[in-house]
Scaffold this active site. Structure first.
Site, PDB file in Angstrom:
ATOM      1  N   ALA A 109       0.840  -1.204   0.000  1.00 10.44           N
ATOM      2  CA  ALA A 109       0.000   0.000   0.000  1.00 10.44           C
ATOM      3  C   ALA A 109       0.867   1.243   0.000  1.00 10.44           C
ATOM      4  O   ALA A 109       1.940   1.271   0.610  1.00 10.44           O
ATOM      5  CB  ALA A 109      -0.900  -0.014   1.225  1.00 10.44           C
TER       6      ALA A 109
ATOM      7  N   GLY B 168       0.953  -5.732   0.283  1.00 11.76           N
ATOM      8  CA  GLY B 168       0.067  -5.943  -0.866  1.00 11.76           C
ATOM      9  C   GLY B 168       0.798  -6.477  -2.092  1.00 11.76           C
ATOM     10  O   GLY B 168       0.182  -7.127  -2.939  1.00 11.76           O
TER      11      GLY B 168
ATOM     12  N   GLU C 198       0.798  -9.976  -1.594  1.00 11.76           N
ATOM     13  CA  GLU C 198      -0.602 -10.431  -1.703  1.00 11.76           C
ATOM     14  C   GLU C 198      -1.065 -10.537  -3.153  1.00 11.76           C
ATOM     15  O   GLU C 198      -1.853 -11.428  -3.496  1.00 11.76           O
ATOM     16  CB  GLU C 198      -1.522  -9.509  -0.902  1.00 11.76           C
ATOM     17  CG  GLU C 198      -1.345  -9.717   0.606  1.00 11.76           C
ATOM     18  CD  GLU C 198      -2.239  -8.831   1.432  1.00 11.76           C
ATOM     19  OE1 GLU C 198      -2.336  -7.629   1.107  1.00 11.76           O
ATOM     20  OE2 GLU C 198      -2.844  -9.329   2.401  1.00 11.76           O
TER      21      GLU C 198
ATOM     22  N   GLU D  69       3.152  -6.301   7.350  1.00 12.52           N
ATOM     23  CA  GLU D  69       2.174  -5.354   7.923  1.00 12.52           C
ATOM     24  C   GLU D  69       2.238  -5.233   9.438  1.00 12.52           C
ATOM     25  O   GLU D  69       2.016  -4.151   9.987  1.00 12.52           O
ATOM     26  CB  GLU D  69       0.747  -5.756   7.512  1.00 12.52           C
ATOM     27  CG  GLU D  69       0.417  -5.487   6.050  1.00 12.52           C
ATOM     28  CD  GLU D  69       0.744  -6.634   5.126  1.00 12.52           C
ATOM     29  OE1 GLU D  69       1.529  -7.519   5.534  1.00 12.52           O
ATOM     30  OE2 GLU D  69       0.223  -6.643   4.007  1.00 12.52           O
TER      31      GLU D  69
HETATM   32  N1  COA Z   1       4.378   3.640  -0.048  1.00 12.43           N
HETATM   33  C1  COA Z   1       4.780   4.837  -0.496  1.00 12.43           C
HETATM   34  N2  COA Z   1       6.040   5.103  -0.879  1.00 12.43           N
HETATM   35  C2  COA Z   1       6.919   4.094  -0.799  1.00 12.43           C
HETATM   36  C3  COA Z   1       6.580   2.807  -0.348  1.00 12.43           C
HETATM   37  C4  COA Z   1       5.238   2.599   0.037  1.00 12.43           C
HETATM   38  N3  COA Z   1       4.795   1.399   0.453  1.00 12.43           N
HETATM   39  N4  COA Z   1       7.674   2.028  -0.370  1.00 12.43           N
HETATM   40  C5  COA Z   1       8.667   2.797  -0.848  1.00 12.43           C
HETATM   41  N5  COA Z   1       8.211   4.041  -1.096  1.00 12.43           N
HETATM   42  C6  COA Z   1       8.975   5.203  -1.592  1.00 12.43           C
HETATM   43  C7  COA Z   1       9.919   5.742  -0.521  1.00 12.43           C
HETATM   44  O1  COA Z   1       9.246   6.550   0.380  1.00 12.43           O
HETATM   45  C8  COA Z   1      10.903   6.474  -1.384  1.00 12.43           C
HETATM   46  O2  COA Z   1      10.361   7.709  -1.780  1.00 12.43           O
HETATM   47  P1  COA Z   1      11.126   9.107  -1.446  1.00 12.43           P
HETATM   48  O3  COA Z   1      12.356   9.054  -2.294  1.00 12.43           O
HETATM   49  O4  COA Z   1      10.153  10.138  -1.855  1.00 12.43           O
HETATM   50  O5  COA Z   1      11.428   9.059   0.017  1.00 12.43           O
HETATM   51  C9  COA Z   1      10.993   5.595  -2.625  1.00 12.43           C
HETATM   52  O6  COA Z   1       9.816   4.807  -2.641  1.00 12.43           O
HETATM   53  C10 COA Z   1      12.193   4.666  -2.589  1.00 12.43           C
HETATM   54  O7  COA Z   1      12.138   3.951  -1.364  1.00 12.43           O
HETATM   55  P2  COA Z   1      13.372   3.833  -0.341  1.00 12.43           P
HETATM   56  O8  COA Z   1      12.839   3.522   1.011  1.00 12.43           O
HETATM   57  O9  COA Z   1      14.229   5.068  -0.454  1.00 12.43           O
HETATM   58  O10 COA Z   1      14.158   2.619  -0.985  1.00 12.43           O
HETATM   59  P3  COA Z   1      14.921   1.435  -0.231  1.00 12.43           P
HETATM   60  O11 COA Z   1      15.494   0.597  -1.307  1.00 12.43           O
HETATM   61  O12 COA Z   1      15.827   1.990   0.812  1.00 12.43           O
HETATM   62  O13 COA Z   1      13.769   0.610   0.540  1.00 12.43           O
HETATM   63  C11 COA Z   1      11.664  -0.541   0.787  1.00 12.43           C
HETATM   64  C12 COA Z   1      12.711   0.029  -0.184  1.00 12.43           C
HETATM   65  C13 COA Z   1      10.464  -0.994  -0.078  1.00 12.43           C
HETATM   66  C14 COA Z   1      12.229  -1.724   1.529  1.00 12.43           C
HETATM   67  C15 COA Z   1      11.203   0.527   1.791  1.00 12.43           C
HETATM   68  O14 COA Z   1      10.871   1.702   1.088  1.00 12.43           O
HETATM   69  C16 COA Z   1      10.026   0.110   2.610  1.00 12.43           C
HETATM   70  O15 COA Z   1      10.171  -0.584   3.615  1.00 12.43           O
HETATM   71  N6  COA Z   1       8.792   0.527   2.209  1.00 12.43           N
HETATM   72  C17 COA Z   1       7.586   0.210   2.920  1.00 12.43           C
HETATM   73  C18 COA Z   1       7.118  -1.168   2.527  1.00 12.43           C
HETATM   74  C19 COA Z   1       5.953  -1.645   3.387  1.00 12.43           C
HETATM   75  O16 COA Z   1       5.988  -1.628   4.598  1.00 12.43           O
HETATM   76  N7  COA Z   1       4.903  -2.113   2.694  1.00 12.43           N
HETATM   77  C20 COA Z   1       3.749  -2.672   3.330  1.00 12.43           C
HETATM   78  C21 COA Z   1       2.665  -1.677   3.328  1.00 12.43           C
HETATM   79  S1  COA Z   1       1.243  -2.296   4.184  1.00 12.43           S
END
Ligand code: COA
Length: 262
Positions: A68, A113, A116, A136
């Site tokens: 999400a 997601g 999922e 989550e």
């Molecule tokens: N929603 C919105 N934006 C997201 C996102 C999400 N789920 N996951 C990544 N992004 C964005 C980051 O905020 C970042 O944007 P920014 O440059 O404006 O800050 C960009 O994508 C790149 O992500 P970043 O965190 O810098 O890359 P990374 O390689 O260090 O880490 C992830 C990647 C996916 C591991 C990390 O971003 C993360 O843990 N995201 C959340 C995932 C999550 O918990 N999903 C479950 C949701 S219920």
């Protein structure tokens, strides 16, 4: 309503439709626009006879889908969060129950997601660079797109609880070891692998594939006796088809069958 009309790309390669989640700068995170675009695609795909198999993948090198959109989520009221969860749960049920196979080509990060979507697909091919997990609980919520139900059905209750309680991630090879994906391959091979798998499925009879999917999915949710009755009914549907006769004729004439889904 859409702030970006290209959040979902669609490309047809013969009888295979490739859907690409296209918000690479956001790790292809799912916002309302993306859910609506997917919903429209899957409603249309059910009745698009020319397309036999669907592949879902993510744009860019890094992510399949980071779940999400947490930036959008922070702006939502409680009722809007409920609407999002309701929408994604129904969307993933539509994907799962599509009358043709869906393959997730997991090219990178697939969290929440993202995993999922892969779980709602029939088959999963992962890149070695994939990173999958239902994370989550680390956000003090639970998987809401069917993850608590589909993950244990696929990898077993114990492994699913371990993954969901710890919010830990597995890479492509680990995903293969626990049965979370069907195949793993080098990143450069991923789309070829997924398309080859899809094309092999396209060689089979369309009605047979639809009925086999239905029999497996409906039968697995019931007792063996009922499941066998479901299989029997599904088989009966294939008997009067032109394709069944064509299969027998092609065998006799030592040529490839030409199936029409009739
Ligand atoms: N929603 C919105 N934006 C997201 C996102 C999400 N789920 N996951 C990544 N992004 C964005 C980051 O905020 C970042 O944007 P920014 O440059 O404006 O800050 C960009 O994508 C790149 O992500 P970043 O965190 O810098 O890359 P990374 O390689 O260090 O880490 C992830 C990647 C996916 C591991 C990390 O971003 C993360 O843990 N995201 C959340 C995932 C999550 O918990 N999903 C479950 C949701 S219920």
């Amino acid at each position: 309503m859409s702030d970006n009309e290209n959040v979902l790309l669609a490309e047809d390669r013969g009888q295979v439709r490739i859907l690409t989640l296209n918000r690479p700068e956001m790790m292809n995170a799912l916002n309302f626009d993306m859910l609506q675009a997917l919903k429209a695609q899957f409603e249309n795909l059910r009745f698009t006879r020319e397309i036999r198999v669907v592949i879902i993948t993510g744009a860019g090198e890094k992510a399949f889908c980071a779940g999400a959109d947490l930036k959008e989520r922070a702006t939502l009221s409680e009722i809007q969060v409920k609407e999002f969860i309701y929408t994604i749960r129904n969307l993933l049920t539509d994907i799962e129950s599509l009358n043709k196979p869906v393959i997730s080509a997991v090219n990178g990060v697939a969290l929440g997601g993202g995993t999922e979507i892969a779980l709602a697909s029939d088959l999963r091919v992962a890149s070695e660079r994939a990173s999958m997990g239902l994370t989550e609980t680390r956000l003090a919520i639970i998987p809401g797109g069917g993850g608590t139900q589909r993950l244990p059905r696929l990898v077993g209750r114990g492994k699913a609880k371990e993954l969901i309680f710890t919010g830990s991630r597995v890479n492509g090879k680990q995903a293969l070891e626990i049965g979370l994906v069907n195949r793993v391959c080098e990143p450069e091979r991923l789309m070829d692998e997924a398309v080859e798998l899809a094309e092999t499925i396209c060689e089979a009879g369309p009605i047979a594939i639809e009925q086999a999917k239905y029999a497996i999915d409906a039968g697995m949710e019931t007792d063996l006796h009922t499941g066998l009755a479901i299989e029997s009914n599904a088989y009966w549907i294939t008997i009067p088809t032109e394709d069944r006769t064509e299969g027998l004729t092609a065998f006799r004439e030592k040529r490839k069958p030409v199936y029409k889904g009739k």
